[in-house]
Design a protein around this motif. Sequence first.
Motif, PDB file in Angstrom:
ATOM      1  N   LYS A 171      -4.598  -3.948  20.169  1.00  0.00           N
ATOM      2  CA  LYS A 171      -4.102  -3.494  21.475  1.00  0.00           C
ATOM      3  C   LYS A 171      -3.410  -2.142  21.333  1.00  0.00           C
ATOM      4  N   ILE A 172      -2.655  -1.979  20.254  1.00  0.00           N
ATOM      5  CA  ILE A 172      -1.983  -0.700  20.009  1.00  0.00           C
ATOM      6  C   ILE A 172      -3.022   0.411  19.822  1.00  0.00           C
ATOM      7  N   PHE A 173      -4.079   0.101  19.077  1.00  0.00           N
ATOM      8  CA  PHE A 173      -5.135   1.091  18.847  1.00  0.00           C
ATOM      9  C   PHE A 173      -5.807   1.500  20.158  1.00  0.00           C
ATOM     10  N   THR A 174      -6.168   0.532  20.960  1.00  0.00           N
ATOM     11  CA  THR A 174      -6.907   0.840  22.187  1.00  0.00           C
ATOM     12  C   THR A 174      -6.012   1.489  23.248  1.00  0.00           C
ATOM     13  N   SER A 175      -4.700   1.340  23.115  1.00  0.00           N
ATOM     14  CA  SER A 175      -3.768   1.885  24.112  1.00  0.00           C
ATOM     15  C   SER A 175      -3.297   3.294  23.776  1.00  0.00           C
ATOM     16  N   SER A 176      -3.561   3.749  22.540  1.00  0.00           N
ATOM     17  CA  SER A 176      -3.041   5.042  22.102  1.00  0.00           C
ATOM     18  C   SER A 176      -4.170   6.056  21.976  1.00  0.00           C
ATOM     19  N   GLN A 177      -4.068   7.143  22.721  1.00  0.00           N
ATOM     20  CA  GLN A 177      -5.077   8.198  22.622  1.00  0.00           C
ATOM     21  C   GLN A 177      -5.098   8.800  21.225  1.00  0.00           C
ATOM     22  N   GLU A 178      -3.929   8.923  20.622  1.00  0.00           N
ATOM     23  CA  GLU A 178      -3.853   9.539  19.296  1.00  0.00           C
ATOM     24  C   GLU A 178      -4.578   8.701  18.255  1.00  0.00           C
ATOM     25  N   LEU A 179      -4.472   7.366  18.372  1.00  0.00           N
ATOM     26  CA  LEU A 179      -5.115   6.497  17.396  1.00  0.00           C
ATOM     27  C   LEU A 179      -6.611   6.377  17.621  1.00  0.00           C
ATOM     28  N   ASN A 180      -7.088   6.849  18.765  1.00  0.00           N
ATOM     29  CA  ASN A 180      -8.520   6.803  19.048  1.00  0.00           C
ATOM     30  C   ASN A 180      -9.259   8.049  18.598  1.00  0.00           C
ATOM     31  N   LYS A 181      -8.506   9.015  18.047  1.00  0.00           N
ATOM     32  CA  LYS A 181      -9.158  10.219  17.544  1.00  0.00           C
ATOM     33  C   LYS A 181      -9.923   9.905  16.266  1.00  0.00           C
ATOM     34  N   SER A 182     -10.999  10.639  16.038  1.00  0.00           N
ATOM     35  CA  SER A 182     -11.776  10.422  14.820  1.00  0.00           C
ATOM     36  C   SER A 182     -11.027  10.972  13.612  1.00  0.00           C
ATOM     37  N   ILE A 183     -11.268  10.353  12.463  1.00  0.00           N
ATOM     38  CA  ILE A 183     -10.605  10.749  11.224  1.00  0.00           C
ATOM     39  C   ILE A 183     -11.472  11.744  10.474  1.00  0.00           C
ATOM     40  N   ASN A 184     -10.867  12.878  10.106  1.00  0.00           N
ATOM     41  CA  ASN A 184     -11.638  13.844   9.326  1.00  0.00           C
ATOM     42  C   ASN A 184     -11.367  13.658   7.830  1.00  0.00           C
ATOM     43  N   ARG A 185     -12.100  14.401   7.033  1.00  0.00           N
ATOM     44  CA  ARG A 185     -12.001  14.276   5.583  1.00  0.00           C
ATOM     45  C   ARG A 185     -10.606  14.636   5.070  1.00  0.00           C
ATOM     46  N   SER A 186      -9.974  15.638   5.691  1.00  0.00           N
ATOM     47  CA  SER A 186      -8.634  16.052   5.261  1.00  0.00           C
ATOM     48  C   SER A 186      -7.621  14.924   5.421  1.00  0.00           C
ATOM     49  N   ALA A 187      -7.696  14.223   6.549  1.00  0.00           N
ATOM     50  CA  ALA A 187      -6.761  13.124   6.797  1.00  0.00           C
ATOM     51  C   ALA A 187      -6.971  12.000   5.785  1.00  0.00           C
ATOM     52  N   GLU A 188      -8.234  11.728   5.455  1.00  0.00           N
ATOM     53  CA  GLU A 188      -8.532  10.672   4.485  1.00  0.00           C
ATOM     54  C   GLU A 188      -8.023  11.034   3.098  1.00  0.00           C
ATOM     55  N   ILE A 189      -8.254  12.270   2.679  1.00  0.00           N
ATOM     56  CA  ILE A 189      -7.763  12.728   1.377  1.00  0.00           C
ATOM     57  C   ILE A 189      -6.235  12.670   1.330  1.00  0.00           C
ATOM     58  N   THR A 190      -5.594  13.107   2.408  1.00  0.00           N
ATOM     59  CA  THR A 190      -4.133  13.119   2.460  1.00  0.00           C
ATOM     60  C   THR A 190      -3.570  11.707   2.406  1.00  0.00           C
ATOM     61  N   PHE A 191      -4.172  10.783   3.131  1.00  0.00           N
ATOM     62  CA  PHE A 191      -3.732   9.386   3.104  1.00  0.00           C
ATOM     63  C   PHE A 191      -3.795   8.845   1.681  1.00  0.00           C
ATOM     64  N   ASN A 192      -4.916   9.059   0.995  1.00  0.00           N
ATOM     65  CA  ASN A 192      -5.072   8.561  -0.376  1.00  0.00           C
ATOM     66  C   ASN A 192      -4.105   9.261  -1.334  1.00  0.00           C
ATOM     67  N   PHE A 193      -3.885  10.559  -1.116  1.00  0.00           N
ATOM     68  CA  PHE A 193      -2.930  11.310  -1.938  1.00  0.00           C
ATOM     69  C   PHE A 193      -1.527  10.723  -1.806  1.00  0.00           C
ATOM     70  N   LYS A 194      -1.092  10.467  -0.585  1.00  0.00           N
ATOM     71  CA  LYS A 194       0.254   9.932  -0.366  1.00  0.00           C
ATOM     72  C   LYS A 194       0.407   8.551  -1.006  1.00  0.00           C
ATOM     73  N   GLU A 195      -0.613   7.722  -0.912  1.00  0.00           N
ATOM     74  CA  GLU A 195      -0.566   6.402  -1.547  1.00  0.00           C
ATOM     75  C   GLU A 195      -0.409   6.541  -3.056  1.00  0.00           C
ATOM     76  N   LEU A 196      -1.126   7.502  -3.660  1.00  0.00           N
ATOM     77  CA  LEU A 196      -1.037   7.726  -5.100  1.00  0.00           C
ATOM     78  C   LEU A 196       0.348   8.236  -5.500  1.00  0.00           C
ATOM     79  N   VAL A 197       0.910   9.119  -4.692  1.00  0.00           N
ATOM     80  CA  VAL A 197       2.234   9.657  -5.018  1.00  0.00           C
ATOM     81  C   VAL A 197       3.278   8.550  -5.011  1.00  0.00           C
ATOM     82  N   TYR A 198       3.228   7.655  -4.035  1.00  0.00           N
ATOM     83  CA  TYR A 198       4.184   6.545  -4.008  1.00  0.00           C
ATOM     84  C   TYR A 198       4.058   5.678  -5.264  1.00  0.00           C
ATOM     85  N   ARG A 199       2.845   5.626  -5.818  1.00  0.00           N
ATOM     86  CA  ARG A 199       2.616   4.781  -6.993  1.00  0.00           C
ATOM     87  C   ARG A 199       2.993   5.485  -8.290  1.00  0.00           C
TER      88      ARG A 199
END
Length: 296
Positions: A171-199
């Motif tokens: 419901k949160i996903f379908t209600s938020s315009q921001e969460l309905n945007k497509s994910i680009n390669r930069s966002a995916e790389i950044t997400f994985n980078f941040k997960e690695l840094v926390y580890r």
Amino acid sequence: MSKIKRITPTDFRGQFMSEMSTDFAILRTPVQIHDIGKTSGFIKVPTPLHRPEFNFIVHITRGSAKQQVDANLVSIKQDEILFVKQGNVTSLKEVSPDAAGYMILFEDQTLNQLLSKQELIKLFSANTVIHLPEESSTWLTSLFELLSIEIYYPNPNLGICYSLLQAGLQKIFTSSQELNKSINRSAEITFNFKELVYRYYLQHKSILFYAGELSVSENYLHRCVKETIGESPKEWINKVSILQSQLLLQDLTKSISEIAFELNYGDPSYFGRLFKKITGVTPSEYRITFMQDLSE
């Protein structure tokens, strides 16, 4: 080398809600929910910075709250949702007397079962606070009420709990315009980078290490991270290290130099300068403030 202790839900209640009535049950389920109106008055605010070993959602339906998430102080108002990812350093700073809503806690394993990798990236690449239309917020309140009823049964049906939480997330996903945007390669790389840094932030502070783990060049990693969060990879690595150091500084038996060495900073003076650049105070000043908060 010290390992930074993560705070469990039971730890949180014991450390920050010691005056809370024993009438409130301590939940031990993988998904937990707490009524903000009933519990916020028992929380000693501001809470010390801590690193939870769970993800959590704060849904505010009335009033407001302020939460530090890593280096950012965020305000949550009516019909807004805050997401905090396991591994973030966080602190509850303020809660208005009239605050109402729900706080939902869930483990990483639960989150990975309920959302796809793309949905996870969208969720944690978006702004920390998501504003919902009033009708969606009302819908979520009804759903979280059902989740609360089920979880507090003597023998809750976890299948129902997971289904309700998954419905809430969708419901949160379908209600938020921001969460309905497509994910680009930069966002995916950044997400994985941040997960690695926390580890790996304790052992590895070089961009080369993270670029290697992600199988990309240093320049490409720099471009992706800068484009997505407005900071360079090095700035993010340093920020995570310094934020985690604040937790170590709460152990008053260790000297600042010892903590600098534990964090793999060979020069305590450099650690001190970096700490002040990121937090605005020196490690010693941070400790003084922490001790003052403890004594109040």
